[in-house]
Design a protein around this motif. Structure first.
Motif, short mmCIF file in Angstrom:
data_model
loop_
_atom_site.label_atom_id
_atom_site.label_comp_id
_atom_site.label_asym_id
_atom_site.label_seq_id
_atom_site.Cartn_x
_atom_site.Cartn_y
_atom_site.Cartn_z
N LYS A 129 0.83 -1.21 0.00
CA LYS A 129 0.00 0.00 0.00
C LYS A 129 0.86 1.26 0.00
O LYS A 129 0.52 2.26 -0.64
CB LYS A 129 -0.95 0.00 1.21
CG LYS A 129 -2.14 -0.93 1.06
CD LYS A 129 -3.08 -0.79 2.25
CE LYS A 129 -4.31 -1.66 2.07
NZ LYS A 129 -5.24 -1.53 3.23
N ARG A 133 0.76 4.06 -3.03
CA ARG A 133 0.54 5.51 -2.87
C ARG A 133 1.57 6.30 -3.68
O ARG A 133 1.24 7.28 -4.34
CB ARG A 133 0.63 5.89 -1.40
CG ARG A 133 -0.51 5.35 -0.55
CD ARG A 133 -0.37 5.75 0.91
NE ARG A 133 -1.36 5.03 1.71
CZ ARG A 133 -1.07 4.18 2.69
NH1 ARG A 133 0.20 3.96 3.02
NH2 ARG A 133 -2.02 3.57 3.36
N ILE A 276 -5.29 13.12 4.53
CA ILE A 276 -5.36 11.89 3.76
C ILE A 276 -6.67 11.90 2.97
O ILE A 276 -7.75 12.02 3.56
CB ILE A 276 -5.29 10.64 4.66
CG1 ILE A 276 -4.05 10.71 5.57
CG2 ILE A 276 -5.26 9.38 3.82
CD1 ILE A 276 -2.74 10.86 4.84
N THR A 277 -6.57 11.79 1.65
CA THR A 277 -7.75 11.89 0.80
C THR A 277 -8.15 10.51 0.28
O THR A 277 -7.38 9.54 0.37
CB THR A 277 -7.47 12.80 -0.41
OG1 THR A 277 -6.68 12.09 -1.37
CG2 THR A 277 -6.74 14.07 0.01
N SER A 278 -9.34 10.45 -0.29
CA SER A 278 -9.82 9.22 -0.92
C SER A 278 -9.70 9.31 -2.44
O SER A 278 -10.39 8.61 -3.17
CB SER A 278 -11.29 8.97 -0.53
OG SER A 278 -12.10 10.09 -0.91
N ASP A 279 -8.81 10.18 -2.92
CA ASP A 279 -8.63 10.35 -4.37
C ASP A 279 -8.23 9.05 -5.05
O ASP A 279 -8.53 8.85 -6.23
CB ASP A 279 -7.56 11.42 -4.65
CG ASP A 279 -8.01 12.81 -4.23
OD1 ASP A 279 -9.19 12.95 -3.88
OD2 ASP A 279 -7.19 13.74 -4.26
N GLY A 281 -9.20 6.07 -3.97
CA GLY A 281 -10.08 5.08 -3.37
C GLY A 281 -9.70 4.80 -1.93
O GLY A 281 -9.33 5.70 -1.18
N SER A 282 -9.77 3.53 -1.54
CA SER A 282 -9.48 3.15 -0.15
C SER A 282 -7.99 3.18 0.16
O SER A 282 -7.59 3.03 1.32
CB SER A 282 -10.01 1.74 0.13
OG SER A 282 -9.39 0.80 -0.74
N GLY A 284 -5.91 5.75 0.09
CA GLY A 284 -5.58 6.90 0.92
C GLY A 284 -4.25 7.51 0.53
O GLY A 284 -3.21 6.85 0.63
#
Length: 378
Positions: A129, A133, A276-279, A281-282, A284
């Motif tokens: 993950k 990112r 932290i954005t959801s741009d 999706g999950s 972050g």
């Protein structure tokens, strides 16, 4: 030995200190250690910059710290994405507009920067993950390995010693521009052991110096304290070129993180906030929400103005003389903007402050030299 006992260390007895005769018997080759101070040595090459202010010099070690679950890994992602992308992707400009690869350093390298990310503690899913990112911010395909980003997963190793040996082997094999060790606590047997901590940090310094790279080390702060854990943290804080701390803030149902540079060998970097954005999706992803201040005015334009007007004044020059020159060349007429441009030029190291031992008798304010490594043509 616990951190609390560091201040109670006993000095050796007089008879335990080697005699002068014994010292003379300790022969070392000093030929490579005598410093020729008549030579001109290059200014540091900084790997990153925030709002126009460079930090993280190649050849140095850096620390990323904070309490548990306070955004250290998200901060590390920001640094890795800035290095890997150069700040040139649309998502980087939207999410991390003021954090970039330092362009002069990028131009001086004979290759694109390479990252080695070493994870010692997370499960494979969470390690992936982190990489995702960075890939998302850099507009990279998740399913295609990138030769400029190497990931070493060491959670399942049998001992901290093996983790450190494998980390060093990976560094030698990949020759990275930047190493991110998350976390350094897991490559040492006892983080409260003075000697072991000193040896580990000395090895980090040797690696970063000889390989001309940045060595970022992630280490928790002690609970209820702003100091990094154990004697390892003390030794690391004494040797770093930069320390960044990430602090979590929950207010009105909104979670943000503040980044503070608490140690610096160069110019101080301003604090910034990120969320932290959801741009993605999950997954972050971090997004900087602090507006860029005046130091992020058009740096290239300021460089252009100083380059064009550098012959108009005598160097070293006062701040007033430089602002008058900028006013003439740029057409900017109000002092606040001129002062901001002067400050940006100093922070960006287009200008170098005159050392105090060179001040003339009665001089009250510093003058500035052109930084000939940054301003062309001369």
């Amino acid at each position: 030995m616990s951190e609390e006992n560091d201040n109670n260390l006993q000095l050796p007895a007089w008879e335990e200190i080697p005699s002068l005769k014994e010292m003379k018997a300790m022969k070392h080759d000093l030929s490579s250690n005598w410093l020729d101070y008549t030579l001109t040595y290059p200014e540091p090459r900084f790997l990153l910059e925030y709002a126009g202010v460079p930090f993280a010099p190649l050849g140095g070690i850096q620390a990323i710290t904070g309490h548990q679950k306070n955004g250290k890994t998200f901060l590390m992602c920001q640094f890795m994405a800035a290095i890997l992308s150069g700040g040139d992707t649309e998502r980087m400009r939207a999410n991390l507009p003021t954090l970039q690869l330092h362009q002069p350093t990028r131009e001086s390298l004979n290759h694109e920067p390479v990252i080695l990310y070493v994870d010692t503690e997370m499960e494979k899913l969470n390690t992936v993950k982190v990489v995702r990112r960075v890939q998302w911010l850099c507009n990279l395909d998740y399913n295609i390995p990138n030769e400029r980003m190497k990931v070493l997963w060491l959670r399942a190793e049998e001992s901290n010693k093996v983790r450190w040996e494998k980390t060093k082997q990976a560094i030698i094999e990949t020759h990275p521009t930047a190493i991110f060790l998350d976390g350094i606590r897991d490559v040492i047997g006892d983080f409260n052991d003075n000697a072991e901590s000193a040896v580990l940090i000395a090895e980090c310094m040797k690696i970063s110096t000889e390989m001309d790279c940045c060595f970022f080390n992630v280490l928790h702060e002690n609970p209820g304290s702003d100091k990094m854990r154990g004697h390892l943290g003390t030794e690391l804080s004494n040797k770093v070129t930069d320390t960044f701390v990430s602090i979590k803030d929950k207010k009105d149902g909104m979670v943000t993180f503040t980044v503070k540079q608490v140690d610096a060998r160069g110019k101080d970097v301003d604090d910034w906030k990120f969320e932290i954005t959801s741009d993605a999706g999950s997954l972050g992803v971090p997004r900087i929400i602090t507006p860029a201040d005046t130091k992020s005015d058009d740096i290239n334009k300021i460089k252009e103005w100083i380059t064009k007007g550098q012959q108009d004044i005598q160097w070293p020059a006062t701040g007033v003389e430089i602002k008058e020159m900028l006013k003439k060349v740029s057409g900017v007429s109000f002092n606040d903007k001129l002062q901001a441009n002067l400050k940006a030029a100093v922070n960006r190291r287009f200008l170098i402050e005159q050392p105090k031992d060179e001040w003339a008798k009665g001089q009250k304010f510093a003058k500035y030299y052109l930084n000939e490594q940054e301003i062309l043509p001369f």
